[in-house]
Structure formats: structure tokens, C-alpha cells
Design a protein around this motif. Structure first.
Motif, PDB file in Angstrom:
ATOM      1  N   ASP A  15      50.897  37.715  33.075  1.00 49.55           N
ATOM      2  CA  ASP A  15      50.165  37.690  31.824  1.00 49.55           C
ATOM      3  C   ASP A  15      51.015  38.354  30.742  1.00 49.55           C
ATOM      4  O   ASP A  15      51.581  39.425  30.962  1.00 49.55           O
ATOM      5  N   ASP A  16      51.129  37.713  29.576  1.00 50.50           N
ATOM      6  CA  ASP A  16      51.999  38.219  28.513  1.00 50.50           C
ATOM      7  C   ASP A  16      51.589  39.594  27.995  1.00 50.50           C
ATOM      8  O   ASP A  16      52.424  40.371  27.560  1.00 50.50           O
ATOM      9  N   VAL A  17      50.294  39.886  28.027  1.00 51.21           N
ATOM     10  CA  VAL A  17      49.806  41.137  27.455  1.00 51.21           C
ATOM     11  C   VAL A  17      49.718  42.233  28.508  1.00 51.21           C
ATOM     12  O   VAL A  17      50.126  43.360  28.273  1.00 51.21           O
ATOM     13  N   TYR A  18      49.205  41.899  29.696  1.00 50.29           N
ATOM     14  CA  TYR A  18      48.935  42.936  30.690  1.00 50.29           C
ATOM     15  C   TYR A  18      49.983  43.017  31.799  1.00 50.29           C
ATOM     16  O   TYR A  18      49.989  43.971  32.563  1.00 50.29           O
ATOM     17  N   GLY A  19      50.841  42.039  31.925  1.00 48.02           N
ATOM     18  CA  GLY A  19      51.852  42.070  32.977  1.00 48.02           C
ATOM     19  C   GLY A  19      51.228  42.052  34.359  1.00 48.02           C
ATOM     20  O   GLY A  19      50.256  41.337  34.601  1.00 48.02           O
ATOM     21  N   ILE A  20      51.763  42.861  35.274  1.00 50.25           N
ATOM     22  CA  ILE A  20      51.217  42.889  36.635  1.00 50.25           C
ATOM     23  C   ILE A  20      49.940  43.712  36.705  1.00 50.25           C
ATOM     24  O   ILE A  20      49.295  43.771  37.742  1.00 50.25           O
ATOM     25  N   ARG A  21      49.571  44.305  35.596  1.00 51.30           N
ATOM     26  CA  ARG A  21      48.408  45.193  35.609  1.00 51.30           C
ATOM     27  C   ARG A  21      47.090  44.461  35.830  1.00 51.30           C
ATOM     28  O   ARG A  21      46.057  45.099  36.005  1.00 51.30           O
ATOM     29  N   VAL A  22      47.104  43.136  35.811  1.00 52.09           N
ATOM     30  CA  VAL A  22      45.883  42.399  36.130  1.00 52.09           C
ATOM     31  C   VAL A  22      45.706  42.265  37.642  1.00 52.09           C
ATOM     32  O   VAL A  22      44.662  41.839  38.105  1.00 52.09           O
ATOM     33  N   LEU A  23      46.734  42.627  38.406  1.00 51.95           N
ATOM     34  CA  LEU A  23      46.703  42.455  39.856  1.00 51.95           C
ATOM     35  C   LEU A  23      46.517  43.792  40.569  1.00 51.95           C
ATOM     36  O   LEU A  23      47.063  44.808  40.155  1.00 51.95           O
ATOM     37  N   SER A  24      45.772  43.757  41.657  1.00 55.92           N
ATOM     38  CA  SER A  24      45.617  44.950  42.491  1.00 55.92           C
ATOM     39  C   SER A  24      46.835  45.067  43.406  1.00 55.92           C
ATOM     40  O   SER A  24      47.582  44.097  43.581  1.00 55.92           O
ATOM     41  N   PRO A  25      47.050  46.218  44.026  1.00 54.37           N
ATOM     42  CA  PRO A  25      48.171  46.340  44.962  1.00 54.37           C
ATOM     43  C   PRO A  25      48.144  45.286  46.075  1.00 54.37           C
ATOM     44  O   PRO A  25      49.181  44.724  46.410  1.00 54.37           O
ATOM     45  N   SER A  26      46.974  44.987  46.609  1.00 53.12           N
ATOM     46  CA  SER A  26      46.919  43.987  47.689  1.00 53.12           C
ATOM     47  C   SER A  26      47.296  42.596  47.175  1.00 53.12           C
ATOM     48  O   SER A  26      47.953  41.831  47.879  1.00 53.12           O
ATOM     49  N   GLN A  27      46.918  42.258  45.943  1.00 58.24           N
ATOM     50  CA  GLN A  27      47.315  40.966  45.374  1.00 58.24           C
ATOM     51  C   GLN A  27      48.819  40.899  45.164  1.00 58.24           C
ATOM     52  O   GLN A  27      49.435  39.860  45.397  1.00 58.24           O
ATOM     53  N   ILE A  28      49.414  41.998  44.729  1.00 56.12           N
ATOM     54  CA  ILE A  28      50.863  42.028  44.524  1.00 56.12           C
ATOM     55  C   ILE A  28      51.580  41.883  45.866  1.00 56.12           C
ATOM     56  O   ILE A  28      52.541  41.123  45.991  1.00 56.12           O
ATOM     57  N   LEU A  29      51.114  42.588  46.893  1.00 51.19           N
ATOM     58  CA  LEU A  29      51.724  42.490  48.221  1.00 51.19           C
ATOM     59  C   LEU A  29      51.675  41.062  48.756  1.00 51.19           C
ATOM     60  O   LEU A  29      52.630  40.579  49.341  1.00 51.19           O
ATOM     61  N   GLU A  30      50.541  40.384  48.563  1.00 51.33           N
ATOM     62  CA  GLU A  30      50.375  39.023  49.067  1.00 51.33           C
ATOM     63  C   GLU A  30      51.275  38.020  48.365  1.00 51.33           C
ATOM     64  O   GLU A  30      51.680  37.025  48.960  1.00 51.33           O
ATOM     65  N   SER A  31      51.588  38.261  47.090  1.00 45.06           N
ATOM     66  CA  SER A  31      52.310  37.250  46.306  1.00 45.06           C
ATOM     67  C   SER A  31      53.785  37.582  46.079  1.00 45.06           C
ATOM     68  O   SER A  31      54.442  36.907  45.299  1.00 45.06           O
ATOM     69  N   THR A  32      54.309  38.604  46.780  1.00 42.70           N
ATOM     70  CA  THR A  32      55.693  39.002  46.546  1.00 42.70           C
ATOM     71  C   THR A  32      56.441  39.204  47.850  1.00 42.70           C
ATOM     72  O   THR A  32      55.849  39.335  48.913  1.00 42.70           O
ATOM     73  N   LYS A  33      57.769  39.245  47.726  1.00 41.65           N
ATOM     74  CA  LYS A  33      58.637  39.539  48.866  1.00 41.65           C
ATOM     75  C   LYS A  33      58.978  41.015  48.847  1.00 41.65           C
ATOM     76  O   LYS A  33      59.090  41.610  47.794  1.00 41.65           O
ATOM     77  N   GLY A  34      59.169  41.563  50.026  1.00 43.10           N
ATOM     78  CA  GLY A  34      59.558  42.965  50.085  1.00 43.10           C
ATOM     79  C   GLY A  34      60.228  43.270  51.402  1.00 43.10           C
ATOM     80  O   GLY A  34      60.160  42.481  52.344  1.00 43.10           O
ATOM     81  N   THR A  35      60.862  44.412  51.455  1.00 43.65           N
ATOM     82  CA  THR A  35      61.541  44.802  52.689  1.00 43.65           C
ATOM     83  C   THR A  35      60.572  45.414  53.684  1.00 43.65           C
ATOM     84  O   THR A  35      60.840  45.453  54.866  1.00 43.65           O
ATOM     85  N   ASN A  36      59.460  45.917  53.204  1.00 39.76           N
ATOM     86  CA  ASN A  36      58.419  46.443  54.080  1.00 39.76           C
ATOM     87  C   ASN A  36      57.090  46.380  53.337  1.00 39.76           C
ATOM     88  O   ASN A  36      57.023  45.869  52.227  1.00 39.76           O
ATOM     89  N   ASN A  37      56.049  46.900  53.926  1.00 42.10           N
ATOM     90  CA  ASN A  37      54.736  46.839  53.287  1.00 42.10           C
ATOM     91  C   ASN A  37      54.494  47.946  52.276  1.00 42.10           C
ATOM     92  O   ASN A  37      53.424  48.014  51.694  1.00 42.10           O
ATOM     93  N   ASN A  38      55.466  48.808  52.073  1.00 38.70           N
ATOM     94  CA  ASN A  38      55.255  49.950  51.185  1.00 38.70           C
ATOM     95  C   ASN A  38      55.973  49.852  49.846  1.00 38.70           C
ATOM     96  O   ASN A  38      55.756  50.694  48.992  1.00 38.70           O
ATOM     97  N   THR A  39      56.839  48.861  49.650  1.00 40.87           N
ATOM     98  CA  THR A  39      57.625  48.796  48.422  1.00 40.87           C
ATOM     99  C   THR A  39      57.764  47.349  47.955  1.00 40.87           C
ATOM    100  O   THR A  39      57.978  46.454  48.761  1.00 40.87           O
TER     101      THR A  39
END
Length: 193
Positions: free
Chosen positions: A36-60
Motif C-alpha cells: 500500500d502506497d500510504v501504509y506500506g507493510i503496516r496493513v499486514l500482521s506478522p503472520s500475514q508477512i510470514l505467509e507471503s515472504t521468503k526468509g531464512t527462518n521463521n523469526n526474520t
């Protein structure tokens, strides 16, 4: 903005961001997100971010977004389980020549404790273990002729060991320990290949 002792991790993230902005690949596992242009990732909860992104582990998670940082606002919705709240202080990051590279803004995810079905209220607001660290370059650090990617915001979302409402310095130390362990594990995995 105040000058402070930088975490080595913050300087490293800022150096990686500079390389990315001038067109080089980002050296760590990350996700480039449309947000979102105004809110960025702030519209997403941590669990939504984890589900939609790649990472090296579940903590980062490392996220790269393209947005005008001056337009970024806090997103607070009655339908959302919580919201990201940034500190009002900006922390300046400086290079070896004491030139201002950019800033970091730190925030935490807050949620409402509504396990018993009661309505959301400020008395039910709890600080989670999820932290975001938003890195962005100072507009004067690089000549515009070198900038290939504009309005880049690098966000690190990390799960600290425990939420700490009173002492953010201890939380930063815990986060650094988690990141150090992650870097060691990544190095060991590379050696095994």
C-alpha cells in the motif's frame, strides 16, 4: 534525529541498501513486495508477512518496498487484530567518514488481548515480540545520477525472544543475539555446500 552508537547489524543493513539502490543485487535472502502506497507493510500482521515472504527462518524477514517514506502512516483498523507502532525517534546511521547515510525507525506490533470475547480497548492492548526496523537512505547521501532504484525502504521484521514493555535496549540485545546465530548458521550451511 540523533547520532548514536550504531549496531553493526544496522550499518550492514544500510550498506546493503546503498548497494541495492545503485543497482546491485541485495546480498541476503529477501522479498520485494508491492505494498500500500500510504501504509506500506503496516496493513499486514506478522503472520500475514510470514505467509507471503521468503526468509531464512521463521523469526526474520527482509522486505524491500518502494514507497515515499514521508507518506508512510500508522495503520490502525477496528477489524485488524493489532497494529504496528513506530517510535517517534529516528536513529541516524553514519559511514566511516561520519557522513549521514540514512535513518532507521524501529516499531513493534501491538495486539488486543480479546481471548474472553470482550471488545478491544486500550487496557487490552499488548506489545508483541515482533519488531520492525525500517531503513531508508538520506536523500543527499548519493548523487541522483547513481540512484537506479528510487524510494526504496528496507524493512527487517524480526521475532524477539520476549516482548519487553519497559526496556527496548534489552530487546535490541536479544534481537542481535538471534541475528548473530542466524548468520552463523547461514555461514555453516554455505560451507557444507
Amino acid at each position: 534525529m540523533r547520532k548514536s552508537n550504531d549496531h553493526p547489524m544496522d550499518k550492514d543493513m544500510m550498506k546493503n541498501l546503498v548497494k541495492y539502490v545503485i543497482g546491485k543485487p541485495f546480498p541476503r535472502k529477501h522479498t520485494v513486495m508491492d505494498v500500500d502506497d500510504v501504509y506500506g507493510i503496516r496493513v499486514l500482521s506478522p503472520s500475514q508477512i510470514l505467509e507471503s515472504t521468503k526468509g531464512t527462518n521463521n523469526n526474520t524477514r527482509l522486505l524491500i518496498t518502494f514507497q515515499n517514506r514521508e507518506n508512510c502512516k500508522i495503520f490502525d483498523s477496528k477489524e485488524a487484530p493489532g497494529f504496528w507502532k513506530s517510535t517517534t525517534k529516528l536513529k541516524g546511521i553514519f559511514d566511516a567518514n561520519k557522513r549521514h547515510i540514512g535513518n532507521i525507525k524501529i516499531g513493534w506490533y501491538y495486539y488486543y488481548n480479546v481471548d474472553d470475547g470482550r471488545d478491544k480497548s486500550s487496557s487490552r492492548l499488548r506489545k508483541s515480540e515482533w519488531q520492525i526496523r525500517e531503513y531508508y537512505l538520506a536523500p543527499t547521501y548519493l548523487p541522483q545520477s547513481k540512484v537506479e532504484r528510487k524510494n526504496v525502504l528496507l524493512t527487517m521484521m524480526i521475532k524477539t525472544k520476549a516482548a519487553n514493555n519497559n526496556n527496548n535496549d534489552k530487546s535490541d540485545d536479544k534481537m542481535q543475539i538471534v541475528l548473530d546465530k542466524q548468520e552463523i548458521m547461514q555461514s555453516l550451511q554455505c560451507l557444507q555446500l
